[in-house]
Scaffold this active site. Structure first.
Site, short mmCIF file in Angstrom:
data_model
loop_
_atom_site.label_atom_id
_atom_site.label_comp_id
_atom_site.label_asym_id
_atom_site.label_seq_id
_atom_site.Cartn_x
_atom_site.Cartn_y
_atom_site.Cartn_z
N ARG A 43 35.90 91.89 75.11
CA ARG A 43 34.66 92.20 75.86
C ARG A 43 35.01 93.33 76.81
O ARG A 43 35.90 93.21 77.66
CB ARG A 43 34.18 90.98 76.64
CG ARG A 43 33.11 91.34 77.67
CD ARG A 43 32.41 90.15 78.27
NE ARG A 43 31.49 89.57 77.31
CZ ARG A 43 30.53 88.70 77.63
NH1 ARG A 43 30.36 88.33 78.89
NH2 ARG A 43 29.73 88.21 76.72
N HIS A 94 25.88 93.56 71.47
CA HIS A 94 26.37 92.19 71.64
C HIS A 94 26.14 91.43 70.32
O HIS A 94 25.32 90.52 70.25
CB HIS A 94 25.63 91.53 72.80
CG HIS A 94 26.29 90.29 73.33
ND1 HIS A 94 27.49 89.81 72.84
CD2 HIS A 94 25.91 89.43 74.31
CE1 HIS A 94 27.82 88.72 73.50
NE2 HIS A 94 26.89 88.45 74.39
N GLN A 121 26.31 87.45 69.90
CA GLN A 121 25.14 86.74 70.44
C GLN A 121 24.01 86.72 69.43
O GLN A 121 23.37 85.67 69.20
CB GLN A 121 24.66 87.45 71.72
CG GLN A 121 23.42 86.82 72.32
CD GLN A 121 23.68 85.43 72.86
OE1 GLN A 121 24.58 85.24 73.67
NE2 GLN A 121 22.91 84.44 72.42
N ASP A 133 15.93 89.33 78.49
CA ASP A 133 17.29 89.29 79.04
C ASP A 133 17.19 89.68 80.51
O ASP A 133 16.12 90.13 80.97
CB ASP A 133 18.20 90.26 78.25
CG ASP A 133 19.68 90.04 78.53
OD1 ASP A 133 20.04 89.06 79.22
OD2 ASP A 133 20.49 90.87 78.06
N CYS A 152 19.55 85.06 75.85
CA CYS A 152 20.99 84.84 75.57
C CYS A 152 21.70 84.17 76.73
O CYS A 152 22.81 83.65 76.54
CB CYS A 152 21.65 86.16 75.21
SG CYS A 152 21.67 87.37 76.54
N ARG A 209 26.56 79.95 69.65
CA ARG A 209 27.66 80.92 69.79
C ARG A 209 28.92 80.35 69.15
O ARG A 209 29.66 81.04 68.46
CB ARG A 209 27.93 81.23 71.27
CG ARG A 209 26.82 81.95 72.01
CD ARG A 209 26.61 83.34 71.49
NE ARG A 209 27.81 84.17 71.61
CZ ARG A 209 28.17 84.83 72.70
NH1 ARG A 209 27.42 84.79 73.78
NH2 ARG A 209 29.28 85.57 72.72
N1 CP Z 1 25.40 85.46 76.52
C1 CP Z 1 26.67 85.72 76.91
O1 CP Z 1 27.37 86.56 76.35
O2 CP Z 1 27.09 84.94 77.95
P1 CP Z 1 28.42 85.18 78.79
O3 CP Z 1 28.26 86.49 79.52
O4 CP Z 1 28.47 84.01 79.75
O5 CP Z 1 29.59 85.21 77.87
#
Ligand code: CP
Length: 308
Positions: free
Chosen positions: A107, A134, A137, A225, A266, A294
């Site tokens: 990430r 992403h 997700q 979001d 998400c 997830r």
């Molecule tokens: N939706 C998501 O990626 O959550 P986090 O940022 O908590 O990993």
């Protein structure tokens, strides 16, 4: 070697196989205590590095738990605490980690960092979120939609708010899985033109409608979001809130969708900003199923990457 870098960089057949695998693995765990290993442990003897240059709850825990359920082991690394955060190049980090681990989940901020990691790693690299996309997700979200409402092909989704990295991955998915997407939000926060062009090139009907209730008319799902993403400057907060307030998903907007329309997010959410608590906790909301999925979707992604 197979990296999972983005939905539009993976074939339709491979994506469908991963979604179906995720659902099979979820079904197979039915009734099994959460932490317990799966019946099948295809990752036995494998080590996975999970690198975070940004905060995370869902991605971190779901990858960690999922890999352990499949018999593998994990190490969770903070980018800041690695030499990566103190001047070591991404290429050298990729080469070194490839001598120790079987897969790298990253990430990070810039997409270029992910691409450089993938270019120099000799093990698969998975995109755990960049400023541009992403994909893990949205794979989980496809699983979620289909387990509630059946095939996603031919449906119409509405994205309300900021055309951010998650919106881009929804657009990539629209092209790959054959559904339509209406964006509703202010012009200054329109989605990435490249993601829109990709979806359209694959036959998805992507439309832009500035009026949120008109956009929601007859929708199969309404998605939103946070108004300020992790990569947005804090100084933009007030302006964004003012721009995005009309695009809050509320009961009126949900009522404009089909009676069985789903509400998706998400998470993490800022309650009563991008969506009201009434909608988030209402009967059409599947937000916690998205979080759970997830786990299942990423297990399928990791298996695909490793060919196990
Ligand atoms: N939706 C998501 O990626 O959550 P986090 O940022 O908590 O990993």
């Amino acid at each position: 070697m197979k990296h999972f870098l983005d939905i539009h960089k993976t074939t339709r057949g491979e994506l469908r196989a991963m979604i179906d695998q995720a659902r099979r693995m979820k079904d197979a765990r039915d009734g099994r205590p959460k932490g317990m290993a799966d019946d099948e442990t295809p990752l036995a003897g494998r080590m996975v590095a999970l690198i975070f240059e940004k905060p995370s709850t869902r991605t971190r825990v779901s990858f960690d738990v999922g890999i352990r359920q499949m018999g593998g082991q994990t190490m969770v690394l903070s980018g800041k605490e690695m030499q990566l955060g103190h001047g070591e190049s991404i290429a050298d980090t990729a080469r070194v980690l490839s001598r120790y681990v079987d897969l790298i989940m990253l990430r990070t901020f810039e997409e270029a960092t992910l691409l450089e990691m993938a270019e120099h790693a000799t093990v698969p690299v998975v995109n755990g979120l960049t400023d541009a996309s992403h994909p893990c997700q949205i794979m989980a979200d496809i699983v979620t939609y289909e387990e509630h409402r059946g095939a996603i092909a031919g449906r119409r989704f509405v994205w309300s708010g900021d055309g951010n990295n998650v919106c881009s991955s929804w657009l990539h998915a629209a092209g790959q899985f054959g559904f339509d997407l209406t964006f509703t939000g202010p012009e200054t926060l329109d989605p990435d033109p490249g993601a829109v062009a990709f979806a359209r090139s694959r036959g998805s009907n992507v439309t832009i409608e500035r009026d949120p209730v008109r956009a929601a008319d007859g929708a199969d799902a309404i998605v939103t979001d946070t108004w300020v993403s992790m990569h947005d400057p804090e100084s933009a907060r007030e302006r964004r809130h003012n721009q995005l307030r009309p695009y809050q998903v509320d009961a009126r907007m949900m009522a404009a969708g089909k009676p069985d329309a789903l509400f998706m997010h998400c998470l993490p959410a800022h309650r009563n900003e991008e969506a009201t608590s009434e909608v988030m906790d209402g009967p059409q909301s599947v937000i916690f199923d998205e979080s759970e999925n997830r786990l299942h979707a990423q297990k399928a992604i990791v298996r695909w990457c490793l060919g196990v």
